[in-house]
Design a protein around this motif. Sequence first.
Motif, PDB file in Angstrom:
ATOM      1  N   ASP A  54       1.128  -1.182  -0.012  1.00  0.00           N
ATOM      2  CA  ASP A  54      -0.060   0.104   0.080  1.00  0.00           C
ATOM      3  C   ASP A  54       0.927   1.288   0.024  1.00  0.00           C
ATOM      4  OD1 ASP A  54      -1.555   1.992   1.294  1.00  0.00           O
ATOM      5  OD2 ASP A  54      -2.880   0.617   1.458  1.00  0.00           O
TER       6      ASP A  54
ATOM      7  N   THR B  83       3.194   3.603   7.591  1.00  0.00           N
ATOM      8  CA  THR B  83       2.644   2.951   8.765  1.00  0.00           C
ATOM      9  C   THR B  83       3.193   3.855   9.897  1.00  0.00           C
ATOM     10  OG1 THR B  83       4.438   1.640   9.034  1.00  0.00           O
ATOM     11  CG2 THR B  83       2.445   0.514   8.003  1.00  0.00           C
TER      12      THR B  83
ATOM     13  N   TRP C  94       7.782  -0.361   8.343  1.00  0.00           N
ATOM     14  CA  TRP C  94       7.200  -1.493   8.058  1.00  0.00           C
ATOM     15  C   TRP C  94       6.168  -1.036   6.961  1.00  0.00           C
ATOM     16  CZ3 TRP C  94       5.873  -5.794  11.741  1.00  0.00           C
ATOM     17  CH2 TRP C  94       7.080  -5.656  12.873  1.00  0.00           C
TER      18      TRP C  94
ATOM     19  N   ARG D  38       2.652  -1.836   4.520  1.00  0.00           N
ATOM     20  CA  ARG D  38       1.317  -2.258   4.586  1.00  0.00           C
ATOM     21  C   ARG D  38       0.822  -2.683   3.499  1.00  0.00           C
ATOM     22  NH1 ARG D  38      -3.352   2.274   6.216  1.00  0.00           N
ATOM     23  NH2 ARG D  38      -3.813   2.456   4.179  1.00  0.00           N
TER      24      ARG D  38
ATOM     25  N   GLU E   4      -3.987  -5.478  10.884  1.00  0.00           N
ATOM     26  CA  GLU E   4      -4.653  -4.310  11.554  1.00  0.00           C
ATOM     27  C   GLU E   4      -5.736  -3.738  10.831  1.00  0.00           C
ATOM     28  OE1 GLU E   4      -1.623  -1.390  12.197  1.00  0.00           O
ATOM     29  OE2 GLU E   4      -0.372  -2.686  13.677  1.00  0.00           O
TER      30      GLU E   4
ATOM     31  N   PHE F 277      -5.453  -4.617   6.856  1.00  0.00           N
ATOM     32  CA  PHE F 277      -4.186  -4.721   6.343  1.00  0.00           C
ATOM     33  C   PHE F 277      -3.120  -5.483   6.890  1.00  0.00           C
ATOM     34  CE2 PHE F 277      -6.252  -0.467   6.160  1.00  0.00           C
ATOM     35  CZ  PHE F 277      -5.955  -0.091   4.660  1.00  0.00           C
TER      36      PHE F 277
ATOM     37  N   ILE G 151       0.682  -6.016   8.071  1.00  0.00           N
ATOM     38  CA  ILE G 151       1.802  -4.966   8.500  1.00  0.00           C
ATOM     39  C   ILE G 151       3.063  -5.924   8.607  1.00  0.00           C
ATOM     40  CG2 ILE G 151       2.634  -3.231   9.902  1.00  0.00           C
ATOM     41  CD1 ILE G 151      -0.070  -2.504   8.563  1.00  0.00           C
TER      42      ILE G 151
END
Length: 173
Positions: free
Chosen positions: A59, A63, A68, A70, A95, A107, A109
Amino acid sequence: NVAIANRALQKLGAKRIESLTQDHPNARSINACFDLVRDGELRRYDWAFAISRASIAADASDTLFGSWNRFSVPNDYLRLLLDDEDDTIVDWRIEGKYEPDGDSALFIITKDAAPLEIRYISRVTDPSAFDAMFIEALACKLAIECCEEVTGSGNKKESLKDDYKMAIAEAKR
């Protein structure tokens, strides 16, 4: 779905239905819980027919915690299988917000790079794709959930729970 609902009603000793949207108390009772119970049963165990694979891109959103990545889960996502092809445990977190109507914003993570290749339990809605033992377990679970509303009594619940446990044990075998 009607055949599965009628199997549940048969277990309850109740009148069968012609459709889930039929104007009948038994149809309304089963219809009210069918999708949630089906999805719950799919999530509960690793049914082979419901295991799917996906390769998903990261994505663009950042984050909150550092480096990290996503990844949006697939639309039919119900549960992540937390191992890769080598049975290595992966370090992923889920999450977001789950909505039963499918309007979820969930999502993965992880520090893993894109594309992320996942195995997951998918929402299978086509009864012709269901395993026979899943159908039996689902019918038992529907009967348990609808027992008091359909029969006016909770007395059958214990025997239905035993039927459910036997169906799951048989499926695992």
